[in-house]
Structure formats: C-alpha cells, structure tokens
Design a protein around this motif. Sequence first.
Motif, PDB file in Angstrom:
ATOM      1  N   GLN A  70      24.065  38.710 -55.060  1.00  0.00           N
ATOM      2  CA  GLN A  70      23.679  37.949 -53.876  1.00  0.00           C
ATOM      3  C   GLN A  70      24.275  38.537 -52.598  1.00  0.00           C
ATOM      4  OE1 GLN A  70      24.088  33.744 -54.050  1.00  0.00           O
ATOM      5  NE2 GLN A  70      22.719  33.508 -55.811  1.00  0.00           N
ATOM      6  N   LYS A  71      25.457  39.191 -52.754  1.00  0.00           N
ATOM      7  CA  LYS A  71      26.051  39.843 -51.599  1.00  0.00           C
ATOM      8  C   LYS A  71      25.191  41.018 -51.144  1.00  0.00           C
ATOM      9  CE  LYS A  71      30.549  41.360 -49.916  1.00  0.00           C
ATOM     10  NZ  LYS A  71      31.977  41.631 -50.280  1.00  0.00           N
ATOM     11  N   THR A  72      24.678  41.803 -52.139  1.00  0.00           N
ATOM     12  CA  THR A  72      23.775  42.907 -51.795  1.00  0.00           C
ATOM     13  C   THR A  72      22.493  42.378 -51.157  1.00  0.00           C
ATOM     14  OG1 THR A  72      24.645  44.200 -53.644  1.00  0.00           O
ATOM     15  CG2 THR A  72      22.524  44.884 -52.724  1.00  0.00           C
ATOM     16  N   GLU A  73      21.953  41.292 -51.735  1.00  0.00           N
ATOM     17  CA  GLU A  73      20.730  40.703 -51.185  1.00  0.00           C
ATOM     18  C   GLU A  73      20.952  40.196 -49.768  1.00  0.00           C
ATOM     19  OE1 GLU A  73      17.510  37.137 -52.276  1.00  0.00           O
ATOM     20  OE2 GLU A  73      19.210  37.565 -53.599  1.00  0.00           O
ATOM     21  N   LEU A  74      22.134  39.592 -49.545  1.00  0.00           N
ATOM     22  CA  LEU A  74      22.446  39.090 -48.214  1.00  0.00           C
ATOM     23  C   LEU A  74      22.564  40.237 -47.207  1.00  0.00           C
ATOM     24  CD1 LEU A  74      23.103  36.694 -46.420  1.00  0.00           C
ATOM     25  CD2 LEU A  74      25.505  36.897 -47.127  1.00  0.00           C
ATOM     26  N   ASN A  75      23.161  41.379 -47.662  1.00  0.00           N
ATOM     27  CA  ASN A  75      23.255  42.546 -46.774  1.00  0.00           C
ATOM     28  C   ASN A  75      21.875  43.053 -46.390  1.00  0.00           C
ATOM     29  OD1 ASN A  75      26.061  42.752 -46.522  1.00  0.00           O
ATOM     30  ND2 ASN A  75      26.257  43.830 -48.467  1.00  0.00           N
ATOM     31  N   ASN A  76      20.963  43.080 -47.379  1.00  0.00           N
ATOM     32  CA  ASN A  76      19.582  43.509 -47.083  1.00  0.00           C
ATOM     33  C   ASN A  76      18.912  42.548 -46.096  1.00  0.00           C
ATOM     34  OD1 ASN A  76      19.893  45.657 -48.852  1.00  0.00           O
ATOM     35  ND2 ASN A  76      19.063  44.510 -50.610  1.00  0.00           N
ATOM     36  N   CYS A  77      19.160  41.257 -46.285  1.00  0.00           N
ATOM     37  CA  CYS A  77      18.580  40.271 -45.360  1.00  0.00           C
ATOM     38  C   CYS A  77      19.144  40.442 -43.952  1.00  0.00           C
ATOM     39  CB  CYS A  77      18.855  38.853 -45.874  1.00  0.00           C
ATOM     40  SG  CYS A  77      17.963  38.428 -47.389  1.00  0.00           S
ATOM     41  N   ILE A  78      20.455  40.764 -43.916  1.00  0.00           N
ATOM     42  CA  ILE A  78      21.071  40.970 -42.602  1.00  0.00           C
ATOM     43  C   ILE A  78      20.444  42.163 -41.903  1.00  0.00           C
ATOM     44  CG2 ILE A  78      23.221  41.639 -41.451  1.00  0.00           C
ATOM     45  CD1 ILE A  78      24.710  39.956 -43.530  1.00  0.00           C
ATOM     46  N   SER A  79      20.228  43.272 -42.664  1.00  0.00           N
ATOM     47  CA  SER A  79      19.607  44.461 -42.069  1.00  0.00           C
ATOM     48  C   SER A  79      18.203  44.151 -41.571  1.00  0.00           C
ATOM     49  CB  SER A  79      19.564  45.590 -43.107  1.00  0.00           C
ATOM     50  OG  SER A  79      20.862  45.927 -43.552  1.00  0.00           O
ATOM     51  N   MET A  80      17.454  43.401 -42.394  1.00  0.00           N
ATOM     52  CA  MET A  80      16.103  43.027 -41.995  1.00  0.00           C
ATOM     53  C   MET A  80      16.128  42.129 -40.752  1.00  0.00           C
ATOM     54  SD  MET A  80      13.183  41.158 -44.315  1.00  0.00           S
ATOM     55  CE  MET A  80      14.247  39.751 -44.627  1.00  0.00           C
ATOM     56  N   LEU A  81      17.092  41.214 -40.704  1.00  0.00           N
ATOM     57  CA  LEU A  81      17.186  40.312 -39.560  1.00  0.00           C
ATOM     58  C   LEU A  81      17.597  41.068 -38.299  1.00  0.00           C
ATOM     59  CD1 LEU A  81      16.979  37.381 -38.657  1.00  0.00           C
ATOM     60  CD2 LEU A  81      19.393  37.084 -39.241  1.00  0.00           C
ATOM     61  N   VAL A  82      18.503  42.078 -38.477  1.00  0.00           N
ATOM     62  CA  VAL A  82      18.924  42.866 -37.320  1.00  0.00           C
ATOM     63  C   VAL A  82      17.746  43.656 -36.763  1.00  0.00           C
ATOM     64  CG1 VAL A  82      20.347  44.817 -36.591  1.00  0.00           C
ATOM     65  CG2 VAL A  82      21.345  42.999 -37.985  1.00  0.00           C
ATOM     66  N   ALA A  83      16.916  44.228 -37.664  1.00  0.00           N
ATOM     67  CA  ALA A  83      15.737  44.956 -37.204  1.00  0.00           C
ATOM     68  C   ALA A  83      14.775  44.009 -36.476  1.00  0.00           C
ATOM     69  CB  ALA A  83      15.038  45.619 -38.386  1.00  0.00           C
ATOM     70  N   GLY A  84      14.615  42.834 -37.052  1.00  0.00           N
ATOM     71  CA  GLY A  84      13.765  41.854 -36.378  1.00  0.00           C
ATOM     72  C   GLY A  84      14.329  41.444 -35.032  1.00  0.00           C
ATOM     73  N   ASN A  85      15.659  41.330 -34.948  1.00  0.00           N
ATOM     74  CA  ASN A  85      16.294  40.989 -33.672  1.00  0.00           C
ATOM     75  C   ASN A  85      16.058  42.073 -32.621  1.00  0.00           C
ATOM     76  OD1 ASN A  85      17.231  38.605 -34.737  1.00  0.00           O
ATOM     77  ND2 ASN A  85      19.285  39.373 -35.170  1.00  0.00           N
ATOM     78  N   ASP A  86      16.064  43.357 -33.084  1.00  0.00           N
ATOM     79  CA  ASP A  86      15.781  44.454 -32.141  1.00  0.00           C
ATOM     80  C   ASP A  86      14.376  44.326 -31.565  1.00  0.00           C
ATOM     81  OD1 ASP A  86      18.285  45.453 -32.579  1.00  0.00           O
ATOM     82  OD2 ASP A  86      17.651  46.894 -34.111  1.00  0.00           O
ATOM     83  N   ARG A  87      13.415  43.987 -32.440  1.00  0.00           N
ATOM     84  CA  ARG A  87      12.040  43.811 -31.950  1.00  0.00           C
ATOM     85  C   ARG A  87      11.955  42.621 -30.989  1.00  0.00           C
ATOM     86  NH1 ARG A  87      11.001  44.937 -37.446  1.00  0.00           N
ATOM     87  NH2 ARG A  87      10.738  42.715 -37.898  1.00  0.00           N
ATOM     88  N   VAL A  88      12.655  41.560 -31.358  1.00  0.00           N
ATOM     89  CA  VAL A  88      12.653  40.389 -30.486  1.00  0.00           C
ATOM     90  C   VAL A  88      13.302  40.713 -29.144  1.00  0.00           C
ATOM     91  CG1 VAL A  88      13.563  38.047 -30.200  1.00  0.00           C
ATOM     92  CG2 VAL A  88      12.588  38.741 -32.389  1.00  0.00           C
ATOM     93  N   GLN A  89      14.387  41.515 -29.197  1.00  0.00           N
ATOM     94  CA  GLN A  89      15.054  41.886 -27.946  1.00  0.00           C
ATOM     95  C   GLN A  89      14.139  42.723 -27.065  1.00  0.00           C
ATOM     96  OE1 GLN A  89      18.099  40.815 -26.886  1.00  0.00           O
ATOM     97  NE2 GLN A  89      17.478  41.777 -24.959  1.00  0.00           N
ATOM     98  N   THR A  90      13.342  43.594 -27.673  1.00  0.00           N
ATOM     99  CA  THR A  90      12.376  44.383 -26.904  1.00  0.00           C
ATOM    100  C   THR A  90      11.353  43.478 -26.232  1.00  0.00           C
ATOM    101  OG1 THR A  90      12.644  46.232 -28.438  1.00  0.00           O
ATOM    102  CG2 THR A  90      10.686  46.245 -27.041  1.00  0.00           C
ATOM    103  N   ILE A  91      10.861  42.496 -26.988  1.00  0.00           N
ATOM    104  CA  ILE A  91       9.896  41.552 -26.414  1.00  0.00           C
ATOM    105  C   ILE A  91      10.539  40.758 -25.284  1.00  0.00           C
ATOM    106  CG2 ILE A  91       8.485  39.521 -26.914  1.00  0.00           C
ATOM    107  CD1 ILE A  91       8.145  40.615 -29.767  1.00  0.00           C
ATOM    108  N   ILE A  92      11.799  40.355 -25.484  1.00  0.00           N
ATOM    109  CA  ILE A  92      12.500  39.600 -24.435  1.00  0.00           C
ATOM    110  C   ILE A  92      12.630  40.434 -23.174  1.00  0.00           C
ATOM    111  CG2 ILE A  92      14.739  38.619 -23.804  1.00  0.00           C
ATOM    112  CD1 ILE A  92      15.024  37.667 -26.676  1.00  0.00           C
TER     113      ILE A  92
END
Length: 377
Positions: free
Chosen positions: A166-188
Amino acid sequence: MDYKSSLIQDGNPMENLEKQLICPICLEMFTKPVVILPCQHNLCRKCANDIFQASNPYWTSRGSSVSMSGGRFRCPTCRHEVIMDRHGVYGLQRNLLVENIIDIYKQECSSRPLQKGSHPMCKEHEDEKINIYCLTCEMPTCSMCKVFGVHKACEVAPLQSVFQGQKTELNNCISMLVAGNDRVQTIITQLEESRRVTKENSHQVKEELSQKFDTLYVILDEKKSELLQRITQEQEEKLSFIEALIQQYQEQLDKSTKLVETAIQSLDEPGGATFLLTAKQLIKSIVEASKGCQLGKTEQGFENMDCFTLDLEYIADALRAIDFGTDEEEEEFIEEDQEEEESTEGKEEGKKFIYLHCFIPSLIPQQEMPTMCKVLC
C-alpha cells in the motif's frame, strides 16, 4: 453525587468524569455558575432559571422593583419539588466543588500531550496490538480477532507485506496527483492571465464609457446654465418692473397719507377765515391726488413663466434606451435605413409614374406616345 464510586466502575476515569459533569437540561458540560438543588443535584444556573421561568411565567425577573413571594419547579433528574424564595434561582447555593472540578478537567484535557508514534491497540481486545491485516474487510486488526473474533472466517496477511504494497501504491498515487497538480497549475496560470487581460479590457472600456458620459454631462450642464440664465434674465426684468410699480404706488400712498393728515388738521381749525384760506387749495390737491392713482399695472398672466417649459420626455426615453450594441446590430440598423430610403424612393417613382400616366396622354398626341414611353423608361 458519588464521583469516586462512578469513576472506579469505569476503566477510563476521564471519560466517566466528563459524563458526571453533564447538565441534564442543556446536555452540555456545566456552565458556571453551577447551583446545587436541595435534592443535591446540580444544574447550570442559566438552565435552572429557564425551567423556573417556564414553571412560573408570572414571576418577576431579578432586579424588578416589584416584590414577589417566589415560586417552585421540579428537579429534572429526580422530580423533587424545589421551592424558591423571592430571589428565585439566585437564592440557590453555588456548588464550588463542581466548578473547581470543571476547571481541573479542562486544564487536564488541554495539557494532556498527544502520544505520537505509539502502537495502535485493538478496540475489541484492548491488550492486543494490531499486527495483521484483514484482506476481506480491508482493515488492520489483531490476532485475537482472527482466532476468536469477527475476522475468524476472513483472509488475512502479515501487516508488513500489506504495508509495503500500500505504501508503493500510495507513492504511485502521489506521483499521479503531482502530475495532475502540474496540469492544474498550468490551467490556473492561463486563467490568471485571462483574468488580468479581462480586468485591463474592462478598465479601458469603463474609462471610455466614463469619458462619453462626462461629455454628455458637460453638454447638459452648459445647456442647463444657458437656460437658467435666460430664465434669470426674464425674472430680473419682470421683478424690476414690479419694483418700479411698487415704488410709484408707495410714493403715491405717502403723498395721500400726508394730505389726509393735513385735511384732518384743517377740519380741527376753529376759525372759519383760517379754514377757508387753506381749504380751497387742499381740496384741489386731494382731487389731483385722486386722479394720480391711475398708475401702471401688470397685465393678466404677467407672473406666468410657462414660456420656459421644456418637454424632455423624448430625450429621457432616448437616454433610457442607451445600451451596448454589437457590430451586427449596427449593420442591421444601417440596412433597415437603406431599405426605408429605397422604399421612399420607390414610392416617389410610383407617384411620378401615376402623374405621367394620368396627365401626359392629354398633352402628347396619340401617335407620339410609344416614343415618349421609351424615353421615360
């Protein structure tokens, strides 16, 4: 209230102490001041006053100049009847012990340190640590729950293995969320730029609109000053004429008043000879003064200023109709004007044709009509 026996019966003294400090009326922790009833039960004084007022609606509130005999109400815990004197609930004794316990409890709760990093214990088996993971229920639990408890028929796994997965899965989710945050920041960033440009454009349009309306204000003020000046000029001319008439009539009045006084004095003259020496001239002066009353007057309607009335309703309607228009609306408006002009020209041509059709045949010989029609066409 036996706090000691109640606290011993429960494994968590602080939790049970909080239960003992609950007011039976508001169901919250006692609010100071706390009053103790004759039956030894405690209430917040505010809550006690509420139920006392409800039981005695005609009792005068504290501080009133009217003296009342008191009232009564029943304890909400044991239903014992409590009889009050004229002071009401303010005559009840405060329970300082309970108030001190409340202060100590609140101080203890605020100063109790948080236990960080301590191993969580099972809620069902308080002495057992959580050391396995139930794959069926997807929750951590203890070995006793697997052997004897609710997870007896469930599939379990070591806590460490599930922890790593679950720790590995959480790390993957964090990476995915960070990438999504970058896209959101670009839109912002794009939206912030759009907001900035929108503000600039709005400011520019507001400035232009304000300038146009300021120009209208200047025109209206100038026209207003001009029209007011014309009214003032007319007013001054009429007032000057009226003032002159008032002055003339006032002078005539003063002269007549003096003549009246002189005539009265002559009437009081006892000597006939003396009276006759002045009477002739006095009568003549009075007759002339009477004829001199025919002075100038104002004509009927002289005070009227209706000639300065303005009908601005059509201008007000035009101002109310001011609105923002698009280029398409302006083009449609121009096209409508052109159609109206063409329609007007067509009507004029039709009138000319009717005129020619009606009057020319009588002026032109019949054999020359075809040639003349060709020329006209």
